[in-house]
Write a protein that holds these residues in place. Structure first.
Motif, mmCIF file in Angstrom:
data_model
loop_
_atom_site.group_PDB
_atom_site.id
_atom_site.type_symbol
_atom_site.label_atom_id
_atom_site.label_comp_id
_atom_site.label_asym_id
_atom_site.label_seq_id
_atom_site.Cartn_x
_atom_site.Cartn_y
_atom_site.Cartn_z
ATOM 1 N N SER A 12 -69.120 -15.508 -17.641
ATOM 2 C CA SER A 12 -69.309 -16.004 -16.270
ATOM 3 C C SER A 12 -67.985 -16.467 -15.661
ATOM 4 C CB SER A 12 -70.325 -17.143 -16.252
ATOM 5 O OG SER A 12 -69.881 -18.221 -17.049
ATOM 6 N N GLU A 13 -67.063 -16.964 -16.474
ATOM 7 C CA GLU A 13 -65.743 -17.359 -15.991
ATOM 8 C C GLU A 13 -64.887 -16.132 -15.706
ATOM 9 O OE1 GLU A 13 -64.031 -20.056 -18.820
ATOM 10 O OE2 GLU A 13 -65.780 -21.356 -18.767
ATOM 11 N N ARG A 42 -65.979 -13.244 -14.662
ATOM 12 C CA ARG A 42 -66.508 -12.541 -13.488
ATOM 13 C C ARG A 42 -65.868 -13.003 -12.183
ATOM 14 N NH1 ARG A 42 -72.866 -11.209 -14.017
ATOM 15 N NH2 ARG A 42 -72.615 -9.677 -15.673
ATOM 16 N N SER A 43 -65.336 -14.200 -12.150
ATOM 17 C CA SER A 43 -64.730 -14.716 -10.918
ATOM 18 C C SER A 43 -63.247 -14.352 -10.811
ATOM 19 C CB SER A 43 -64.894 -16.233 -10.850
ATOM 20 O OG SER A 43 -64.177 -16.839 -11.915
ATOM 21 N N LYS A 44 -62.730 -13.597 -11.769
ATOM 22 C CA LYS A 44 -61.309 -13.232 -11.777
ATOM 23 C C LYS A 44 -61.123 -11.776 -11.344
ATOM 24 C CE LYS A 44 -60.460 -16.389 -15.606
ATOM 25 N NZ LYS A 44 -59.868 -17.478 -14.876
ATOM 26 N N GLU A 45 -60.128 -11.554 -10.490
ATOM 27 C CA GLU A 45 -59.810 -10.207 -10.036
ATOM 28 C C GLU A 45 -58.835 -9.565 -11.012
ATOM 29 O OE1 GLU A 45 -58.680 -7.891 -5.958
ATOM 30 O OE2 GLU A 45 -58.032 -9.967 -6.174
ATOM 31 N N ASP A 71 -57.103 -17.334 -11.698
ATOM 32 C CA ASP A 71 -58.009 -16.538 -10.885
ATOM 33 C C ASP A 71 -57.701 -15.043 -10.888
ATOM 34 O OD1 ASP A 71 -55.693 -17.043 -9.552
ATOM 35 O OD2 ASP A 71 -56.601 -17.623 -7.671
ATOM 36 N N TYR A 94 -63.352 -6.850 -9.628
ATOM 37 C CA TYR A 94 -63.776 -8.008 -10.415
ATOM 38 C C TYR A 94 -64.576 -7.549 -11.635
ATOM 39 C CZ TYR A 94 -62.368 -10.925 -6.500
ATOM 40 O OH TYR A 94 -61.642 -11.550 -5.532
#
Length: 90
Positions: A4-5, A7-10, A69, A22
């Motif tokens: 889940s962490e 998934r927020s990173k490009e 990020d 992503y």
């Protein structure tokens, strides 16, 4: 780090400067639970009406740096692309 962490990173390819997208999923080896690759959905075709390009499969060995990020990957040439279910690592 949890999926889940991630998934927020490009994901950005440092060789070409291309933004891959992503993380949507991960390829995990069972029963050990070892991460093998990150999966990023391919770009849309013609405004999304004709589906998507094949997914990007990014092997763990290609990941250079995981930041707050952004995930930087180093992939020469074309990235391992595959339809869901087929595994072709580049």
């Amino acid at each position: 780090m949890r999926l889940s962490e991630l998934r927020s990173k490009e994901i950005i390819n440092i060789c070409s400067g291309q933004r891959l997208g992503y993380v949507c999923d991960a390829d995990v080896e069972m029963p050990g639970g070892m991460l093998k690759a990150l999966i990023v959905p391919g770009p849309c075709r013609f405004f999304g009406l004709f589906g998507r390009e094949p997914d990007f499969l990014i092997p763990l060995s290609c990941i250079t740096k995981i930041g707050k990020d952004i995930i930087l990957v180093e992939i020469q040439g074309s990235c391992g692309r595959s339809r869901r279910g087929k595994q072709e690592y580049g």
